[in-house]
Structure formats: C-alpha cells, structure tokens
Design an enzyme around this catalytic site. Structure first.
Site: not given
Length: 446
Positions: A254, A257, A285, A323, A341, A364
């Site tokens: 993590e 990341w 959308w 998270n 998004w 996202w």
C-alpha cells in the site's frame, strides 16, 4: 552562500534531503508559497487547507527551535522564488521533486536555478521503469520492478541547527491566508493532529499484527491513518518503510501504491480529468435534474444504503473515510447512480485531508473501470453484502445515528428487514435495478 529551501508537500525536517543539501551549502531560507493559480482546477480543497494551516504552524515552530524560520508567500511560485533569489542573493533553490503536472511545469521554468532532490518516494518513479524505459501501467508489474530498488535508503536525521541568513526576507502571516473554514465550520469534528511530531509518533506506534484482515473492517481501528501525513510530506515513505518488517507485505504494498500512482501521472499528466481508456468516452453517464439530486444525496450520506451513508458522513465530518468504504461509496456513485466518476473524484478532493492528485485519480479510475489498470466496468460492488461481510454494524451506528437502535441483522439493510426508521431515507434505487442499468450502459462502450 545563501540558499532557498522551497517547501511544498514535504513539510518536515527529518529525512529532508533538500534541507540537508541547502544547509551544507550555506545559510538557508525556508519558503512555502501558496500558489492557487498553478494547479488550476486542482487547487487544494477545503479539508486540505485546514490541514495545511496546522501543518505550516507546526513546521514554523520546529524551524524556530533550530534557529530558523518559515517564510510564507502567496502567489505565483516561479515569480516569487525568482524575486526572492534576487533580493537575498541566493545562489540556488533546493527542493524535493514533485510529480503533479503543475509542479513539474514550475520546476522546468526555474531551470538551472533549481536543485531537485528525491525524498518523497521509496524509489524515484523515473528509475522504476519497464524494459523499454516507460512507466509501469499495471501495479503488479510495478511492484515486481520496484524490488530492484528496495530496500530504500535509510532516513537521515534533521540537522541539529540550520544556518540562518544575515537578513530575512519579509513573510506573510499565516492567519491572513484564511485557510481555516468559517461557515459552515464542518471541520469542528476533525480528530487530527497535523505536523511532523504526530506523524513520527504514529510511525513509532505502528501495530500491524493482523493488518491484512483488520484494514478491511470499518468498525475497527485497523488502519495506520498515516495517509494525510504522507500526503503533506510530514514523514517520508522510506522512514515508514524502515519502521515495518519484511512480513508486513500488505502494508508495504500500500505504501508502494503511492509511488505507482505518481508514475502514472508522470506518464499521463491529465489522468485526473480523462478516461484512461478512451472507449469510455462513449459511456452514457446520467445528467440532468434527477442525476444532480442523486449526486447531492450521495454527498450528504442520504442514499438509503447504510454503509454508503456512513462513509459519506464520516468524510464530511472527519475529513477522512475508511479505505474499504471509500471503494464502496465510489462504486455506488459510479455504478448504482451512473454518475461520471469525475464528479465523485472532485468531491473527495475537496473533503479529504489526504486528497492526493495521483492517488485520487488512479483509485477512482480503478473503481470506475475506466483506467489503465482497473476493474472491469461490469464489476459492481454490492454495498449491502459488503457491509455485512466486513462487519460494519458498529461503523454504521457511529455515523448514521438514525439507525443506532437497530439490531445487527437489520442495520445493513433496514428496508429489507422492514424496520427503516422514518428519519432515514429509502434507497435511491434498488441494487438489482442499478446493476442492470449499469451493465446496459457498459455494453454501449463495448
């Protein structure tokens, strides 16, 4: 020789290679510039501004203890640094390298006057590359490539003293920046202590036993809560790495990341604004009055899905969200509500104290399925079953008080249990209906 130390998201003295280099070269003038124009639409949001105020206050106090001070300026960073060099006779500007597109542009404009140092990553993204020399676009491949650069160098101590110039340039007052919210003061519930001291305390107190499981349980305190400290650079990633053990693989992945996401925006600077997969530009959308009302309900935590609402209220009230719940709430606005998004990304950007350009954008697009390394769009998280699977009853009770009296068997889905309190809203849309609508939209992309 006098040197400027340009501080951005590296608000620390410990393991600060730019500070060390500047101090070795002569007197140091630490400078923080609030440049709201350079990022354009990505100027820091309200929650970040709250954090920044307190972090700068803590850093100024720490510098004063070492015989230095923090110079604050507001405006165009390149112009201000150029002017400060001329006024102070500084020979160089020392700074830690950044990867947001606006900072890379500013760094390029400063040219040879700027001495850049690596210090906010486990390894510089430019060095962790594919066989052809490009940036990795798949995290698993990145993690494998990163192994060649691990372990990172040991962190270096802060200088005992920081050489001061004969004369200090003028500084603005932090209070005059009005970074703290006024009306509504939604930050009143922020349970955070910004600053390097708190960051190092959290690192020293890390308890990662059972982390693999506990990090997914919203009702437990199973995460490190280091993310805002890492974002503002109050602690370095390599200091965190060396505070963990080799068996803490999940936590270290993590941490890595963050490096990966900076590599993505290095290769794709506009990743926060554009689909990583152009085919998704065709996705229909929802827009218009109904979509706007649904988006507002999601922002306010009034969707009728308890775990989603708990997360969105936690976000608004605390500037942070667990998270696992971040993913559930993001999936909900994208797949259940079929809202672009980027609308959700912007809301997180304004409300999260740890909002990070690369991390926010990549996460996202991962959830949306629109990114270069992402889930399929057809993977739709089921918030009701996720809530039960990860035992979110206690979490829901804390953040959705209308449901606090419900038993565990009913709290995840009060409608299905037939005991929804009148004060709690009904679902905006049923899960099956939302899933079918999202899959139909996804087929149009194919």
């Amino acid at each position: 020789m006098t040197n400027l130390l340009w501080l951005r998201q590296d608000l620390r003295l410990h393991d600060q290679p730019a500070l060390v280099a500047a101090a070795q070269a002569g007197a140091v003038i630490p400078v923080y510039i609030l440049d709201d124009d350079a990022p354009g639409d990505w100027r820091i949001g309200g929650a970040q501004r709250w954090w920044l105020h307190h972090s700068l206050k803590a850093l100024g106090d720490a510098l004063a203890e070492k015989g230095s001070r923090l110079i604050l300026r507001r405006g165009d960073a390149v112009a201000i640094l150029t002017e400060l060099m001329e006024r102070t006779g500084a020979g160089a500007i020392h700074a830690i390298r950044h990867y947001e597109p606006w900072w890379r542009k500013a760094e390029a404009a400063l040219g040879e006057r700027l001495c850049l140092h690596d210090g906010n990553h486990l390894a510089p993204p430019e060095r962790v590359t594919t066989g052809s020399g490009g940036q990795f676009r798949i995290y698993s491949a990145f993690w494998k490539g990163l192994q060649e650069h691990l372990p990172p160098e040991r962190p270096v101590d802060a200088p005992r003293t920081i050489p001061a110039p004969d004369r200090w340039p003028e500084s603005e007052m932090l209070a005059d920046w009005h970074l703290l919210p006024t009306t509504p003061d939604w930050s009143g519930g922020f349970d955070w202590t910004p600053g390097e001291d708190e960051a190092r305390h959290k690192v020293a107190a890390l308890a990662l036993d059972g982390y693999d499981e506990r990090r997914n349980l919203p009702s437990e305190h199973g995460t490190s809560r280091l993310s805002p400290h890492l974002h503002f650079g109050e602690v370095s990633p390599r200091a965190v790495w060396h505070a963990t053990d080799a068996h803490d693989v999940t936590f270290r992945k993590e941490l890595a990341w963050r490096d990966f996401t900076d590599g993505v925006v290095l290769a794709l600077p506009d990743y926060a604004d554009r689909n990583g997969r152009p085919a998704f530009d065709r996705l229909p959308w929802r827009t218009g009055r109904d979509a706007t009302a649904d988006l507002k309900a999601w922002q306010q935590g009034r969707t009728g899905y308890p775990i989603v609402d708990a997360g969105m209220r936690q976000l608004w009230q605390s500037g942070w969200m667990h998270n696992r719940v971040r993913m559930i709430a993001a999936s909900f606005v994208i797949k259940h509500l079929l809202i672009d998004w980027r609308e959700g990304e912007r809301w997180y950007w304004d409300c999260l104290v740890d909002a990070d350009y690369g991390n926010n954008a990549v996460n996202w697009q991962w959830v949306a399925g629109t990114g270069i390394d992402a889930n399929m769009f057809g993977r739709i998280m089921a918030p009701l079953s996720q809530s039960e699977k990860f035992d979110a009853a206690g979490y829901i009770r804390r953040w959705v008080p209308e449901l606090a009296e419900l038993p565990d068997a009913a709290i995840h889905d009060p409608d299905a249990a037939g005991c929804r309190p009148a004060a709690y809203p009904a679902k905006l849309i049923g899960h099956r209906e939302a899933r079918e609508r999202a899959l139909a939209a996804g087929r149009k992309v194919r």
